[in-house]
Motif scaffolding. Structure first.
Motif, short mmCIF file in Angstrom:
data_model
loop_
_atom_site.label_atom_id
_atom_site.label_comp_id
_atom_site.label_asym_id
_atom_site.label_seq_id
_atom_site.Cartn_x
_atom_site.Cartn_y
_atom_site.Cartn_z
N ASP A 110 -6.83 4.08 -5.03
CA ASP A 110 -6.74 2.71 -4.56
C ASP A 110 -6.55 1.76 -5.74
N GLY A 161 2.50 2.54 4.34
CA GLY A 161 1.39 1.64 4.03
C GLY A 161 1.74 0.21 4.40
N SER A 195 -4.76 2.35 -0.96
CA SER A 195 -4.97 1.03 -0.39
C SER A 195 -5.14 0.00 -1.52
N ALA A 246 0.84 -1.20 0.00
CA ALA A 246 0.00 0.00 0.00
C ALA A 246 0.87 1.25 0.00
N GLY A 288 -3.58 1.78 3.05
CA GLY A 288 -2.65 2.86 2.79
C GLY A 288 -2.36 3.66 4.06
#
Length: 358
Positions: A85, A147, A44, A13, A120
């Protein structure tokens, strides 16, 4: 396309953006104060189940998945932008686990199910968060958090109501072709089935179930012999197993009773829970037996094997007995939740009396 049901991937992440220490510098505002913005969050990584995908081949060759970091904060109260993401689409039935610890992270059981794999990092704080009545010119700020980073093991287990198991050339592929629209390869040599096949069996307009066919098992499969041991996991989600036996082997030296017991023993060695699943006996290729001796031969097999559960005699090639089998399976699946705890039938030593459940 090659069937891939296992893969190892690395997910990373994104790091959160850093906060910033900044002060307003505007004409006519000599004491503007702190104006440092926060950093944006890192991207993420999510997994989402997709019923239109049936293999993990994409993840066998694309193993690294990294999300971007968030933007840093800026002056004039400007916050950093959060990173996008990443969404990884996987087949329904994929089990995701931590490759290092074996911890289960997710089991994608339904279409569009979405799970977080790696979160993240949060963005850092700008100095505007640290101002107070006693700290008019704060110079503090925080850095973005890293992350999450993981190595994941992906394992695909097909979703089916009924699973077929048996020796190579027992007629499993022919059976699934006879009762569904699936068209697996059929030939007169062993191991023609190289990967699992799924077929939708429709018994009435609004009554149907999914059947899974896996490569044939051989004795010693639990220790690695043959191909079937690699695919036994695909039967773990099924509610009923159909043990298909070639009742009329071409080789006179082959003992169907011994082979049937060997298959059951391989189930027990591989997974006790799979061994305990409800299991029916299906004697296939009865069309190759003399018509006046069919019933006698089938009864002798059941008695010699010590079979104590439900049994069916069919000819998958000719379609004989297949309709009765599918209707019986459908009826069982419709009432199975009430009988989930019942003990499965087993192959044991020959009983004193002939079983009457045919």
């Amino acid at each position: 396309m090659k069937y891939i049901d296992e893969a190892i991937i690395h997910v990373s992440a994104g790091k959160g953006g850093d906060g910033v220490a900044s002060f307003r510098r505007e004409k006519f505002i000599p004491k503007g104060g702190p104006s440092g913005g926060d950093g944006g969050r890192g991207g993420s990584i999510f997994a989402i189940a997709d019923r239109n995908i049936n293999t993990l081949v994409d993840y066998r060759f694309a193993r690294m998945h990294r999300a971007k970091k968030g933007e840093n904060g800026r002056g004039s109260d400007c916050y950093g932008k959060g990173a996008d993401d990443i969404v990884l689409r996987m087949p329904v039935g994929t089990v995701i686990a931590n490759a290092a610890t074996g911890e289960l992270i997710a089991d994608l059981e339904r279409h569009e199910q979405k799970v977080l794999l790696a979160k993240g990092g949060a963005g850092g704080l700008g100095n505007l968060h640290f101002k107070s009545s006693v700290n008019r010119t704060p110079r503090q700020f925080t850095l973005g958090e890293p992350g999450e980073e993981l190595e994941l093991k992906l394992e695909l287990k097909v979703l089916a109501d009924v699973g077929l198991l048996g020796m190579p050339n027992a007629g499993k592929s022919t059976l699934i072709r006879a009762v569904s629209a699936a068209r697996p390869k059929v030939a007169d040599y062993p191991f023609t089935t190289m990967h699992p096949n799924l077929g939708m069996v429709r018994v009435d307009q609004n009554r149907s179930f999914v059947m899974a066919d896996i490569p044939g098992l051989v004795e010693g499969a639990a220790e690695g012999a043959g191909l079937g041991h690699q695919f036994l996991k695909h039967l773990t989600r099924t509610r009923l197993l159909l043990h298909v036996v070639d009742i009329a082997p071409l080789d006179e030296n082959v003992d169907p009773v011994r082979e049937a017991k060997a298959i059951v023993e391989e189930l027990r060695k591989y997974d006790e829970s799979l061994y305990k699943k409800p299991r029916w006996l299906v004697l296939n290729k009865v069309d190759l037996l003399p018509e006046d001796k069919r019933e006698k031969i089938c009864k002798k097999f059941i008695r010699s094997a010590g079979w104590k559960g439900r049994s069916f005699t069919i000819s998958a090639l000719a379609g004989e007995g297949c309709k009765e089998l599918t209707y019986a399976v459908m009826a069982y699946l419709e009432q199975a939740p009430a009988d989930e705890n019942q003990e499965p039938a087993k192959l044991a030593s020959p009983p004193a009396e002939e079983p009457g459940d045919r």
